[in-house]
Structures are given as structure tokens and as C-alpha cells.
Design a protein around this motif. Structure first.
Motif, short mmCIF file in Angstrom:
data_model
loop_
_atom_site.label_atom_id
_atom_site.label_comp_id
_atom_site.label_asym_id
_atom_site.label_seq_id
_atom_site.Cartn_x
_atom_site.Cartn_y
_atom_site.Cartn_z
N VAL A 139 -5.64 5.11 1.51
CA VAL A 139 -4.26 5.30 1.03
C VAL A 139 -3.73 4.03 0.40
O VAL A 139 -3.13 4.03 -0.68
CB VAL A 139 -3.36 5.78 2.19
N LEU A 140 -3.92 2.89 1.08
CA LEU A 140 -3.41 1.62 0.58
C LEU A 140 -4.08 1.22 -0.74
O LEU A 140 -3.41 0.75 -1.68
CB LEU A 140 -3.63 0.52 1.62
N LEU A 141 -5.38 1.41 -0.84
CA LEU A 141 -6.09 1.03 -2.06
C LEU A 141 -5.71 1.93 -3.23
O LEU A 141 -5.53 1.46 -4.36
CB LEU A 141 -7.60 1.08 -1.83
N LYS A 142 -5.58 3.23 -2.98
CA LYS A 142 -5.19 4.14 -4.07
C LYS A 142 -3.82 3.78 -4.61
O LYS A 142 -3.61 3.77 -5.83
CB LYS A 142 -5.19 5.59 -3.57
N PHE A 143 -2.89 3.50 -3.73
CA PHE A 143 -1.56 3.12 -4.19
C PHE A 143 -1.61 1.82 -4.98
O PHE A 143 -0.94 1.68 -6.00
CB PHE A 143 -0.62 2.99 -2.99
N SER A 144 -2.39 0.87 -4.50
CA SER A 144 -2.48 -0.42 -5.19
C SER A 144 -3.09 -0.27 -6.57
O SER A 144 -2.68 -0.94 -7.53
CB SER A 144 -3.32 -1.39 -4.35
N VAL A 145 -4.09 0.61 -6.70
CA VAL A 145 -4.70 0.84 -8.00
C VAL A 145 -3.70 1.50 -8.95
O VAL A 145 -3.57 1.12 -10.12
CB VAL A 145 -5.97 1.68 -7.85
N GLU A 146 -2.98 2.49 -8.44
CA GLU A 146 -2.00 3.18 -9.29
C GLU A 146 -0.91 2.23 -9.77
O GLU A 146 -0.45 2.31 -10.90
CB GLU A 146 -1.38 4.35 -8.52
N ARG A 147 -0.49 1.30 -8.93
CA ARG A 147 0.60 0.37 -9.26
C ARG A 147 0.09 -0.94 -9.86
O ARG A 147 0.90 -1.82 -10.15
CB ARG A 147 1.42 0.06 -8.00
N LYS A 148 -1.23 -1.08 -9.99
CA LYS A 148 -1.84 -2.29 -10.59
C LYS A 148 -1.40 -3.54 -9.83
O LYS A 148 -1.09 -4.57 -10.44
CB LYS A 148 -1.48 -2.39 -12.07
N PHE A 149 -1.38 -3.44 -8.52
CA PHE A 149 -0.93 -4.56 -7.71
C PHE A 149 -1.89 -5.75 -7.77
O PHE A 149 -1.48 -6.89 -7.55
CB PHE A 149 -0.77 -4.11 -6.26
#
Length: 820
Positions: free
Chosen positions: A632-642
Motif C-alpha cells: 500500500v505504501l509503495l503504490k501510493f508513493s509511486v502514484e504521487r512520485k514521492f
């Protein structure tokens, strides 16, 4: 001796000729007691005590036979004997060990639910002959059912022990199988109401009377409540009678469903009209939770089972929901500050009381979870209670996460136990409850180890005239350590149950009614996340054991639910993200920043490594929650280009996280139940900077070799379509990345695609659709293979040169018939 004991018990369970004689004697003795109750006092005093002693012994033996039949399937004895399970007991000191020197941690065998005892025979869908004999046996000239004879003891007022044993046997019979050929997923449980016949109402009334009277001890009320809970799960007919039966005079009470449930103090002589109201009276009595938590927890178990069986008892639930004080009484124990675990030197009664209070809190959270998940609308009384939780911000829920996430296992005491066992020549692995006890485990000094049986065996093994008897004091000390260890298991068991149901409450509530926990735009969510993260860090940093692993997993489940809600509602601290107002992102205290996400990711990866380091029971289930949180954390980070713009400090920190995660994935991907999650994580990692900065970690942990092995199995049709699709999509994600494509080609992925993929596509020329007009999963896989080869071909010139290019071109030659 141990093997002979098991053989004897096995024969008692399966010898039908013994069953006929034994059950006939038991039934005739019950009839004789019933006849004596009508005789003169002088005759009763002469004959009754002897018959009562016989019945107590017979019912006790019958209970042990039923428990043994539930634990051990018919074919298990020979297998255990062959494997050395029945070896001679103990060592030079005359111990009680089984002779087996291998095995898992003792704590790994502990059931988490105090009502969850083993049902080995029923798991196979096979009823032992003793079960069938009890159900089929009749007594006397009137062919009275033996089940009715046993149940009739509840109307016997002269001896509470007989009532207690009869109630426990009926509880066991509530889930007994009859058909020896029925499959476990098609189990047929006989209706006990049919065996009770016309006597069923009077027997249920007797249960009600004993449950309602103050003069009846809790030791008898608790088994009655357990019987009601078991009936709710397996005997809807009997449960309906117990919940709605009226006393014989029929003068009290309202009809079912009209009006509110009566509000009476628990235990009044003139109390309840039915067992449901009697249990409700115990819940609404404010003193029961503090002074009699075991009884309070047993009453809560009735309502928890009632909510589980809501489809069959809808009117009973409505009756409870109409009570003005039910919901407020339930949550009272949640508002009481969670006490600290009893310190050393506190008595066993105090520790057991504390454990039952934890278990009561757990059952309350379980009931709330079921109500919020399945309830179409929240009742006004419950809405008032939930609003009171919501009005104090996040204080209540912060307190739950902080105080409920504990696992106070005494490692020092456990080490002392093993050392003392060695001194006495005892194999500690032979002390497991499954080998020594023929009774249901309960909280207290006999929770896991059968301390009393160990005491009897050890003391009986020493001759008072020999020098060995000098070890008597050492034996007493050892048994004392066993009892203290049982108390430690008791507290930890309740703590795990509490945190497990607390996580269920958070998951269900954030899914169905998030407004109960957080505000509309995500206020307070990050405060809860931070508390869960702090508790996870503290748990992962301590010495791990089975209980700590389970608490850590429940904390991770809470974190996943909170993070999902946080990501959905909180703004992001990046002005270049579309649809997010930069002014809002800069002002919101609950906004999401890359630093926060990286900190959470670091905590979960540390928890994952802590659980993997402990080879605990069912590690796949424990680890799956951590992998889900990371995903969950990695998918969100990829979507937001963190991860695209980080400073040097955060970049170095992220590299360490990726290195630890990849090392953990090397262990997870080998476990069958974790393969899919691991492959999904590898796919997401290819879209982060992990593949660029940690390619040497991928190589050293042989991650891509394992992916290639799964690809080989997928092409050979040796795995499920779901796993095959996941493997191919992982290869596709890697092939679209320059470093990933190079690594795939270097491990020989084209060799497998050229030599093995024909098996995948040979069927019906790989038609796109099946006869049912559904998409053929093999055709989906074929399309993904083409995408993989295409991506590798585009990267060949950059990553591999001519040798790889030739293998890619060879693919077209092998599959030319499909490519035309």
C-alpha cells in the motif's frame, strides 16, 4: 506407560461393546436417582450418596472420552506410535517427557481463543463411535434417549457437580457429528431438541432458573452460558428455546419482540423470563465486570455468538438492541483505564481476573465490529455511545492502540522452566497440553501445562525411602514455575485476543463507518497512525515470541486500515500534484509528506524482518499483513512520485529500506502463501528507484532467479492461472526497465520462453475465448508473453548486444505459427 494410556483411551472411545455396558449403567443410575427423589428421606440418605458418586465418576469419564475423541482421529494412534510419539516417559529423574527431542516452540502450540480446543476428528468429518453410541443409546422400558437422561441432571437440585458435568457434556454434544461418511464441508449436526422431546421446555427452564438465582455459584453459571454460546453456533433449535423459553407458570414477561428487554440487576431471584434476559442482566450489572470478570466474559460470549448467528436469531438481536443500557454497559469496560499487567508477587486469582477483563474487552470489540459491519443502520443507543467516542477527538482510540498492544511474555521465567526441567531429567517438549490434558483449557494455573498431572507423576515416581525423595522440594519448585508460566500464557493469550479484535474493529469501522473514528477530511488520522507506528517500533525492537508476533501483525492491520483512509482523504504536500490545492497542502497539519511515508515504510519493514527472524507457527499469515502494508505504501508513493526528488539524507535512508525489503522478499517468495504478494511487491519496486540503486541486492539475494523459476513452472502449466499471470506481469514490469531487462536476459529468461512456452499455447491454437464466451486465461498469458518479448527486444540494443538479440529473434521462429 504413555502409549498404553493412549491405547486404553482409544479403546474406550471406539469399543462399542464397552459403550453399551457403560452407557446403560449411566442411564439406569440416573433413573434410580430420579426414583429416589420421590422416596422417603431415610431411603434417600442410604442409597443416594453412592449413586451420586458413581454418576459423577461416569460423567467425568464420558467427558474425557468425548474430549479425547475430538482431539485424536481414529487413525492417529498408529501414526504417532510409529513416529516415536509414544516413547517411554522421561529421563533418569522419572519425568513426564514424551521422548521426542524435536519440535516447535511450546508457545507456538497455544490456541488463541480460550474456547478454541482441537477438533481433529471433526475436521475430517468423522464421528467417533462414542458419539454415535451416545446419540443412539436408549435406556429403560420406555426407550428414553440417553441424551435426555444426561440433560435431566440439570433438574437435579441435590448435587451441583452432576449439573455441572451434564451441562459440559451437552456443550460438547452441541457440535457432535453423526454420519461417519459426511464431508467436513457438508457437516450435519443432529438437533438436540429432537432428543430432548417434550422435556426440552422444562430442561431449558431449569437452565434459566440456575442462571437467574443469586445462590447458584459462578462455576455453574459459566458452563450454562458456554452451552448457550455453543447452541447459538451449532444448535439453532435449542438456542431458540434457551433464548425465548418462559418459566412454567408463564405469568411473567412480554412476548418476543414487543417492548424493551427488561432492565434488572444481575442475579435477582425473580429475575428473567428467558436466558437471553438473564445474560443481559449480567452485562448491565455494573459490578460484574470488576468483581466477576470471568462470568462477565462468558455472558459476552453469548452475545458475540448471537451476532455471529444473526441470520437465524434476528428477532433476539432486535430485542437486545432495544435495551436502553445494553450498548452503554458494553462500552463501560472499554472506558475503564486499561490496567497494567500484574507485577511479580501478585496472586494467581488476581492475574486470572486481569486476563478475563482483557478477554471481556476483546469480546465487546468483537460485538461492535459485527454490529457495524452487518447492521443496516445504527440504533439510537449505539449512535449515542459512538458519538461520545467521537467527541473526545482521537483520545479514546489512541488509548486503545497504546494500551491494548501488549504482549508481556515472561522470557526469563520460560528460561528458568527449561533449566529446571533439565535438572530433573524432563524433556520439556513432552509437557504440551495436547499430551497431558483431557479437559478444556481455562485461564489460570493450568492454562497450558497440566501442572497438577505433572505434580502427581513426578511425586509418585519417587520412593520416600530412597535418596531420590530429597528432590521433593525441587519438584515442588518446578511445579510452581509451571503454574507461573501458565499464568504468563494466560495473560498473553488474552492480550493477543484483545489486540486481534481491536484491529478488526478498526478495519471494519474505517470501511463501513469511518466517521466513527476520524473526521470527514482525515483529521486525527495521522495521530492514530503515529501511535500505531510507535507501538510497532517498540514491539519490533524487543525480543520476539509468538505472542509479540501476533500483536505486531494486528498493529500492522490497524496501520493498513488507517493508511488507506489517510491516503484517500488527506492532502499531499506537493504543489505539482494535480487536483490538490497548494495552499491547502501547506496549511493542513494532517497533510501527507514523503518523509512521513518513508518513516512508515521503515517501521513496517523493520516489523517484517522481526517476524521473519522468528520461525513462529503459521508465519505466512503473520507476514502477509506486513507485505500488504508495504505494498500500500509503495503504490501510493509511486502514484504521487514521492521518491523522485529526495535530499541526500532521505535518499540514503530509502536505500537502506529497499535493501532490507529485498532481503526479506528473498525469504517470502519461497513460501507458497506469500508468493503472490511478493511478486506484486517486486512489480511495484520496479517503478521506484529500488532497481537502480539496489540492483546488487537483487543479485545477491537471487530474486530474479526465483522469478525465472516460477516462470518456468507457469510455462509448464504447473501453477494456478492467478500465479502464472502474476509471474508474467512481474516479468513485464521488469522488462520495461532497462536494469530489469538486463537482469532478466542475464538469468536466461528467453531460454524458457523459447523452449517451454509452446505448452502454454498449444491448446486450440490459443483461442481468445472459451466456449462459455469468457476470456481464456491462457490467451491472456500469451498476450503478456508477447509484451515481455517486445519490451526486451526494444531494450536489447542497449542492454545485451547480439547474443541476447539472437535469442529474441529465435522466439519469432519458434512461434511463427502463432505470430502470423
Amino acid at each position: 506407560a504413555h502409549l498404553l494410556r493412549r491405547w486404553l483411551l482409544m479403546y474406550l472411545v471406539h469399543d462399542t461393546s464397552f459403550h453399551r455396558m457403560f452407557l446403560t449403567a449411566l442411564g439406569h443410575a440416573q433413573q434410580r436417582l430420579q426414583e429416589l427423589s420421590e422416596k422417603e428421606a431415610q431411603v434417600r440418605l442410604r442409597d443416594q450418596p453412592a449413586i451420586e458418586r458413581f454418576e459423577i465418576a461416569a460423567l467425568s469419564l464420558l467427558e474425557k472420552m468425548l474430549l479425547f475423541a475430538r482431539r485424536v482421529p481414529a487413525h492417529a494412534l498408529n501414526a504417532n506410535a510409529a513416529s516415536g510419539d509414544g516413547a517411554a516417559e522421561g529421563g533418569g529423574g522419572g519425568g513426564v517427557g514424551s521422548g521426542r527431542g524435536a519440535g516447535g516452540e511450546l508457545a507456538d502450540q497455544l490456541a488463541l481463543d480460550p474456547f478454541a480446543y482441537g477438533n481433529a476428528a471433526e475436521a475430517e468429518g468423522v464421528a467417533a463411535p462414542v458419539h454415535q453410541a451416545i446419540m443412539e443409546h436408549t435406556v429403560g422400558s420406555h426407550n428414553t434417549s440417553l441424551v435426555l437422561s444426561i440433560a435431566s441432571f440439570v433438574r437435579y437440585g441435590d448435587n451441583h457437580t452432576l449439573v455441572l458435568l451434564a451441562t459440559r457434556i451437552l456443550t460438547l454434544l452441541c457440535s457432535t457429528l453423526v454420519s461417519a461418511r459426511v464431508r467436513s464441508r457438508e457437516r450435519r449436526v443432529p438437533s438436540l431438541v429432537a432428543y430432548l422431546g417434550d422435556s426440552a421446555p422444562s430442561i431449558c427452564t431449569s437452565f434459566l432458573d440456575r442462571l437467574s438465582k443469586r445462590s447458584i455459584p459462578d462455576e455453574l453459571k459459566i458452563p450454562i452460558l458456554n452451552l448457550i454460546a455453543a447452541a447459538l453456533e451449532n444448535q439453532p433449535g435449542l438456542a431458540d428455546m434457551l433464548l425465548h423459553i418462559r418459566p412454567a407458570n408463564g405469568s411473567r414477561g412480554e412476548k418476543e419482540g414487543d417492548g424493551k428487554a427488561p432492565e434488572k440487576a444481575g442475579g435477582k431471584e425473580s429475575g428473567s423470563d428467558n436466558c437471553l434476559d438473564a445474560a443481559l442482566a449480567l452485562i448491565t450489572d455494573s459490578k460484574v465486570f470488576a468483581t466477576r470478570p470471568k462470568l462477565f466474559s462468558a455472558a459476552l460470549a453469548v452475545f458475540q455468538c448471537l451476532w455471529r448467528a444473526a441470520s437465524e436469531h434476528h428477532m433476539a438481536i432486535e430485542r437486545v438492541q432495544k435495551s436502553d443500557s445494553f450498548w452503554s454497559s458494553l462500552v463501560t469496560c472499554l472506558r475503564v483505564p486499561a490496567e497494567q499487567p500484574p507485577s511479580e508477587g501478585v496472586g494467581a486469582a488476581e492475574i486470572t481476573r486481569y486476563a478475563h477483563q482483557l478477554l471481556a474487552r476483546a469480546r465487546v470489540l468483537g460485538i461492535l465490529s459485527l454490529e457495524l459491519f452487518f447492521g443496516e443502520k445504527v440504533s439510537p443507543a449505539l449512535a449515542t455511545v459512538l458519538e461520545s467516542f467521537r467527541s473526545d477527538g482521537a483520545a479514546t482510540y489512541l488509548s486503545w492502540i497504546e494500551h491494548f498492544s501488549r504482549a508481556d511474555f515472561d522470557h526469563k521465567l520460560f528460561g528458568t522452566l527449561r533449566q529446571d526441567a533439565v535438572k530433573l531429567g524432563i524433556n520439556s517438549h513432552g509437557l504440551r497440553v495436547s499430551r497431558t490434558r483431557l479437559a478444556l483449557p481455562t485461564y489460570g494455573t493450568n492454562r497450558f501445562y497440566d501442572a497438577q498431572l505433572v505434580r502427581e507423576r513426578l511425586l509418585d515416581s519417587y520412593d520416600e525411602d530412597s535418596e531420590e525423595f530429597l528432590q521433593h522440594d525441587r519438584v515442588r519448585e518446578f511445579v510452581g514455575v509451571l503454574e507461573r508460566m501458565n499464568l504468563s500464557f494466560t495473560v498473553c493469550d488474552a492480550q493477543v485476543m484483545l489486540m486481534t479484535l481491536c484491529s478488526s474493529f478498526f478495519e471494519v469501522t474505517l470501511f463501513r463507518r469511518p466517521d466513527v473514528i476520524v473526521q470527514e477530511k482525515g483529521e486525527h488520522t495521522y495521530a492514530l497512525i503515529r501511535m500505531a507506528q510507535q507501538r510497532m517500533d517498540a514491539m519490533a525492537a524487543r525480543e520476539m515470541d509468538y505472542f509479540a508476533c501476533n500483536v505486531l501483525v494486528s498493529l500492522t492491520a490497524v496501520l493498513v486500515a488507517l493508511v488507506n483512509h489517510w491516503f484517500k482523504h488527506a492532502p499531499v504536500e506537493k504543489s505539482d500534484i494535480p487536483k490538490i490545492d497548494p495552499a491547502l497542502a501547506s496549511k493542513a497539519s494532517h497533510a501527507i509528506s514523503p518523509e512521513q511515508v518513508i518513516a512508515l515504510l521503515e517501521s513496517v519493514v523493520m516489523a517484517l524482518r522481526a517476524v521473519l527472524a522468528k520461525t513462529a507457527f503459521n508465519v505466512e499469515k503473520l507476514v502477509s499483513f506486513q507485505l500488504t502494508a508495504i505494498l500500500v505504501l509503495l503504490k501510493f508513493s509511486v502514484e504521487r512520485k514521492f521518491f523522485s526528488t529526495l535530499d541526500d539524507v532521505m535518499d540514503q535512508r530509502l536505500r537502506g529500506i529497499f535493501s532490507s525489503l529485498i532481503g526479506s522478499l528473498a525469504s517470502c517468495i519461497k513460501k507458497r502463501k506469500l508468493t503472490l504478494l511478493s511478486l506484486n511487491l517486486i512489480q511495484v519496486l520496479t517503478y521506484t528507484r529500488a532497481l537502480d540503486v539496489q540492483v546488487h541486492v537483487f543479485r545477491s539475494n537471487r530474486i530474479l532467479e526465483r522469478v525465472t523459476k516460477f516462470l518456468e513452472m507457469a510455462l509448464d502449466l504447473e501453477v494456478s492461472d492467478e500465479l502464472a499471470a502474476s509471474v508474467l506481469h512481474t516479468c513485464l514490469a521488469l522488462s520495461q526497465h532497462s536494469v530489469g531487462a538486463q537482469e532478466l536476459l542475464s538469468v536466461g529468461v528467453m531460454k524458457h520462453l523459447n523452449n517451454r512456452s509452446l505448452r502454454l499455447f498449444a491448446r486450440d491454437r490459443c483461442n481468445a475465448y472459451l466456449e462459455s464466451k469468457e476470456r481464456d486465461p491462457k490467451h491472456r498469458q500469451w498476450c503478456v508473453v508477447l509484451k515481455v518479448v517486445n519490451a526486451l527486444l526494444l531494450s536489447a540494443e542497449r542492454v545485451g548486444g547480439g547474443s541476447h538479440l539472437s535469442s529474441l529473434i529465435r522466439f519469432a521462429g519458434v512461434h511463427h505459427a502463432h505470430l502470423r
